[in-house]
Each structure stands twice: as structure tokens, then as C-alpha cells.
Design an enzyme around this catalytic site. Structure first.
Site, PDB file in Angstrom:
ATOM      1  N   ASP A 163      -8.803  -3.257  -1.513  1.00 59.53           N
ATOM      2  CA  ASP A 163      -8.029  -2.642  -0.884  1.00 59.53           C
ATOM      3  C   ASP A 163      -6.280  -3.240   0.203  1.00 59.53           C
ATOM      4  O   ASP A 163      -6.839  -4.309   0.740  1.00 59.53           O
ATOM      5  CB  ASP A 163      -8.933  -2.480   0.744  1.00 59.53           C
ATOM      6  CG  ASP A 163      -8.134  -1.206   1.084  1.00 59.53           C
ATOM      7  OD1 ASP A 163      -6.979  -0.785   0.822  1.00 59.53           O
ATOM      8  OD2 ASP A 163      -8.694  -1.176   2.545  1.00 59.53           O
ATOM      9  N   ASP A 190      -1.183   1.431  -1.786  1.00 54.67           N
ATOM     10  CA  ASP A 190      -3.109   1.292  -1.257  1.00 54.67           C
ATOM     11  C   ASP A 190      -4.143   1.212  -2.388  1.00 54.67           C
ATOM     12  O   ASP A 190      -4.913   2.605  -2.757  1.00 54.67           O
ATOM     13  CB  ASP A 190      -3.117   2.890   0.094  1.00 54.67           C
ATOM     14  CG  ASP A 190      -5.029   2.358   0.632  1.00 54.67           C
ATOM     15  OD1 ASP A 190      -5.510   1.140   0.622  1.00 54.67           O
ATOM     16  OD2 ASP A 190      -5.519   2.979   1.225  1.00 54.67           O
TER      17      ASP A 190
END
Ligand SMILES: *[C@@H]1O[C@H](CO)[C@@H](O)[C@H](O)[C@H]1NC(C)=O
Ligand SMILES: *[C@@H]1O[C@H](CO)[C@@H](O)[C@H](O)[C@H]1NC(C)=O
Ligand SMILES: *[C@@H]1O[C@H](CO)[C@@H](O)[C@H](O)[C@H]1NC(C)=O
Length: 504
Positions: free
Chosen positions: A83, A274
């Protein structure tokens, strides 16, 4: 059942210089390559052209990108979501409350009672993500990524979590610097495993085993042309004021199946990258511009998506993202999601924290350079492996041109016109009559756009790694878990009390 693709990783030793080994050119030292796996999961699944190669039927969890790391002594292999939108590493989600219990249960949990090197820090925290949250207790232990052994890494052990099926390896800057502690990328640099806090991420489609992350290096065999250097925005310049991988997108375009393209006038839109987000979320005007130009797309008021015919995934064409002189083209097939109710265009409106998620990142090769606060972008491709180390200093990221050739996007930055990405207006092509029955909930298995590290009240400082030497106790775990039901404040109080008692 999903394949659990094992990471094939290597730590490059200085002794190995420019040797060729099974298509892998190894050069220099100071970088660590680790494979990144795409996990298909949750309906709606991402459509892409080569999906038939791997069985992804009946999975109910979207797509996430994972990496296998090792934790503890002796090392236990753990799969975590990669992430770039959050900074913390944590393991051990609670499967029963993950919303995807059997999927979650396929992945090993870290049995901390079996590690001889674990130390408790005495700190707990609650991390809230765009979707889901976790209550963690911080410990330090060995963490191995590739064959890079990080000593005394601070990370969290999940005591209680919701809506997250796997642990998370966060690689963002400290979203809230006041709460920062040495994250994985920091520790890798301070322990000399890499020379700069920088890594390159190459995400691939679900059936492609070639996705990878290179800490401290760049793989010039994975992109076309030169890398475009984009400064990371200062938090004060961003919509949320949080420190993430924000850059300025300067245009948007679409290339139609007939080869013609439309582009917006120059714009300046902050977006953050992201890898933990499955969809892209863009300002309403851009969402409408893409949906309005996407072949055959119709706006579905009940779900908020633009709905498209699934066959568009087979057509030539792309959604084009412009960054100064660089255009990243995302093929339709990577931008369309198949749901039980039909296919949707993989973008939603978000005027608060616009994000380019996996649908964009699959088409981009990105070097994230935290030390110099730059991102470097190019169109992803695959023409072998040629790893180049990132040194230190202002020009640490090598300006190497990608070794791949390929059709460069037909869109030219700032040219074309025909796409209005600034005016918010009502969609013209709206579904009337019965809705296709698409629900927007459930998109993405893990974190989406915004997430905030909540500092646990009453804890005045962050973990330092110098806490008492012991393992988290089962007693504390159950106390913390049960206390969640009686409120957050009580939970923190219980944690503190428990930790204090236990430290004696
Ligand atoms: C975590 O998520 C669950 C489920 O949405 C919610 O009930 C709970 O209040 C959240 N916990 C915290 C600490 O935010
Ligand atoms: C993965 O890389 C290998 C070697 O470069 C290549 O032969 C193979 O086709 C790639 N796999 C996919 C699915 O592209
Ligand atoms: C896309 O093309 C493949 C191969 O030609 C075909 O099997 C598939 O049905 C097509 N998909 C759609 C939605 O038309």
C-alpha cells in the site's frame, strides 16, 4: 482457490556484477527485488485481456497487490497488501470480521509466540483506512523482504480489525509526521540495505507473475522511454493536508477505438498514487469527462458509476493521463470492471482526495523517491530485467531510459482538445428505466482513498523499539479485543492499563 504466488526475491550482492542469469541482468548492489502478486478477489473483478490464463472465477474480493515477507525468528512467511497510501506495516487481520472470512483464512497468520526475537513496545494504536480499520499493538522483530533482513522493525500485530482480509505493508511517507516512527523504508535505509529511501513499483494484471517491487533500485526493462520526474507536493499544497505521494496531473484524455483522441485543456489537479486502492477516484468534472467520452458509457444514478458494454474491454483504446510531457495510457481492458450487473468504468467522483489507484498503476512504472520527494513515471512495458541501483543524493534516481519500445500513446500532452475536464455538468447519457443493479459497495478489498492514523489517546509518544522484552500476551489480546465493544476510549485505557501491568 486463489493461487498464493510465492515471492521470488533476491538481494543483490556486490560481488555479482553484470552477470546474466536466466534473463535476469544483475548489476551493482544495494537494491532488493521482490515479486508482487495480483490477487483477484471480490466481485467485481477487474477485466483484462489475459485473465483467462488464471482461474479467478468465484472470487468475491476485487484485486489487491500483495508481497510475501518473513517475520520473526525463525522466519514465518506472511502475505501482506502493498500500500503506497499508508505508512504502517501490520499483520494478523481478524478474519471473522474481515467481511471475506474464507479468503482471509487462506493466508498464514504470524504466530508471535513462536518468535524468539519479538519485543513488545508497550504501545497500541488504531489505524483507520478508507475501508476498514485495525487496532494494533506495536512490537519489534526481524522482518525480511527479499533476502534483506531488517532488524528490530516496528510493526503492528492486529488485535481487532474490520473489513481488511490481510495485513498491510505501507510505504507512504508519514501521513501525519507528528505520529511518525521509523517505517520499513526508513529502517532499510538506516540499516544500509538501500542507499536512498526509494523504491520502484511495477504492478501487473492478475495473471501476470512479473509484477515486482525494487527497493533502492529501478528496473529499466519495465518501461518505455524516459522517466518523467514529478515533485511530490508539500502537504500544505494538497486537498487533505496529509503527506502522501501527491503529484500534479496536468491533463486527461481518451483515445477512441478508431484511433482518434480527445484531450483536456491543461489542468492542475493534485492526485495521489495509491496501490492499496483498486479504483481511481477523480474530481467530479474529470469523472464526467471520462464517462461522457468512454465508448457507449451511460451514467447509472443508482450506483454512481458509468456503465459500459463489457465488449469494450476487447477494443483498442485507452484512458490517458497526462503529467507534463508524459502520457500514461491505460487500455480500456484495464479500466473496466465486470460486476454481476454488467461492466462499469473504473472511476468514481471524489473532490476531496483524488486518487489514482490500481487501474492507473497497472499501466505506469513508478519510482517513489522519498528522500528527494519526487516520483518518476513512465509507461509500463516488459522487455526483460535490468536492475540499476539508486544511489544517494539529489540525482540518485538514474535518468535511465527504459529499454522497452512500444507504440507510444497517440495523445500528445496539451494537444488535441475536445475534452472538457473543468466544467461540472449533468451527465448527458443517463440510464433510464431499470437500473442494472450494480452496488458501489465492496469495491476493493482493502484500503481506499483516505486513511488516518489515529493516535491512541493517552499515549503521548510513539513506539521506540526499546520496550520491554516479552511477547504480547493472550490475556491482553482478549482484553483489548473485547474492550472495543465498549468504546474506543475504554479500549485505550484498557490497553494502557494492561500493558503497564504486564510490563511489571
Ligand atoms: C472499525 O470499524 C467497525 C466496522 O465498521 C466499526 O464498528 C468500529 O467502530 C471501527 N472502529 C474504530 C476504532 O474506528
Ligand atoms: C513474464 O516474464 C517472462 C520473461 O520476461 C515472459 O516470458 C512472460 O511472458 C511474462 N508473463 C506475462 C504474463 O506477461
Ligand atoms: C473478448 O474477446 C475474447 C476473445 O476473442 C472473447 O472470448 C470474449 O467473449 C470477448 N469478450 C466480450 C465481452 O466480448
Amino acid at each position: 482457490m486463489l493461487p498464493l504466488i510465492l515471492s521470488a526475491s533476491l538481494l543483490i550482492s556486490p560481488a555479482v556484477a553484470a552477470s546474466r542469469n536466466g534473463g535476469l541482468t544483475i548489476r551493482g548492489d544495494g537494491f532488493i527485488r521482490s515479486s508482487v502478486s495480483a490477487h483477484a478477489g471480490v466481485a467485481p473483478k477487474l477485466r483484462h485481456k489475459r485473465q483467462d490464463a488464471v482461474s479467478v472465477t468465484n472470487q468475491k474480493t476485487g484485486t489487491s497487490y500483495t508481497v510475501d515477507i518473513e517475520v520473526g525468528t525463525p522466519a514465518q512467511s506472511i502475505t501482506v497488501i502493498l500500500d503506497t497510501g499508508s505508512p504502517d506495516l501490520w499483520v494478523n487481520p481478524v478474519c471473522q470480521t474481515s467481511g471475506q472470512e474464507s479468503y482471509c483464512a487462506q493466508f498464514s497468520q504470524f504466530d508471535y509466540t513462536q518468535s524468539s526475537t519479538i519485543q513488545d513496545t508497550g504501545y497500541a494504536d488504531v489505524l483507520s483506512y478508507g475501508k476498514g480499520n485495525v487496532t494494533i499493538e506495536y512490537v519489534t522483530d526481524m522482518v525480511t523482504i527479499g533476502s534483506a533482513k531488517i532488524k528490530d522493525q516496528i510493526f503492528g500485530i492486529g488485535l481487532d480489525s474490520y473489513d481488511i482480509p490481510m495485513g498491510i505493508l505501507g510505504l507512504s511517507p508519514p501521513v501525519n509526521p507528528a505520529n511518525a516512527y521509523p517505517y520499513v523504508l526508513d529502517t532499510m535505509a538506516t540499516q544500509g540495505l538501500i542507499k536512498s529511501r526509494a523504491f520502484s513499483l511495477d504492478l501487473r494484471s492478475v495473471d501476470d507473475p512479473n509484477g515486482s517491487i525494487v527497493f533502492g533500485g529501478v528496473d529499466t526493462g519495465k518501461y518505455i522511454g524516459a522517466l518523467e520526474k514529478m515533485p511530490m507536493l508539500d502537504p500544505a499544497q494538497t486537498p487533505s493536508g496529509a503527506d502522501r505521494y501527491w503529484i500534479t496531473m496536468t491533463g486527461i484524455g481518451i483515445t477512441l477505438p478508431d484511433g482518434t483522441s480527445q484531450t483536456s485543456d491543461p489542468i492542475e489537479v493534485p492526485v495521489f498514487l495509491d496501490s492499496g486502492g483498486t479504483l481511481s477516484r477523480l474530481p467530479t468534472a474529470i469523472f464526467q469527462a471520462i464517462g461522457g467520452a468512454f465508448p457507449g458509457a451511460q451514467y447509472d444514478p443508482s450506483s454512481g458509476f458509468f456503465v459500459a458494454d463489457c465488449s469494450v474491454a476487447n477494443e483498442t483504446g485507452s484512458v490517458d493521463f497526462i503529467f507534463n510531457s508524459k502520457v500514461i495510457s491505460v487500455p480500456y481492458g484495464d479500466f473496466i470492471w465486470e460486476t454481476s450487473g454488467g461492466c462499469v468504468v473504473g472511476v468514481l467522483p471524489d473532490d476531496t482526495e483524488p486518487v489514482l489507484g490500481d487501474s492507473f498503476l497497472r499501466a505506469a512504472y513508478v519510482v517513489y523517491d522519498q528522500d528527494n520527494r519526487n516520483l518518476h513515471l513512465a509507461q509500463a512495458a516488459n522487455c526483460g530485467t535490468n536492475l540499476v541501483a539508486i544511489g544517494s543524493g539529489v540525482n540518485a534516481v538514474p535518468s535511465s531510459t527504459g529499454a522497452c519500445t512500444g507504440s507510444s500513446p497517440s495523445v500528445t500532452a496539451g494537444g488535441g482538445g475536445g475534452l472538457d475536464a473543468t466544467a461540472t455538468r449533468a451527465p448527458t447519457n443517463v440510464i433510464t428505466g431499470s437500473s442494472p443493479g450494480i452496488t458501489s459497495v465492496g469495491f476493493g478489498p482493502g484500503p481506499v482513498a483516505s486513511r488516518v492514523s489515529v493516535s491512541a489517546g493517552g499515549l503521548t509518544s510513539r513506539p521506540t523499539g526499546t520496550g520491554s522484552s516479552a511477547e504480547p500476551s493472550a490475556t491482553k489480546k482478549s482484553a483489548a479485543a473485547s474492550s472495543v465493544t465498549i468504546g474506543y476510549g475504554a479500549l485505550v485505557a484498557l490497553c494502557v492499563v494492561n500493558l503497564a501491568a504486564w510490563a511489571l
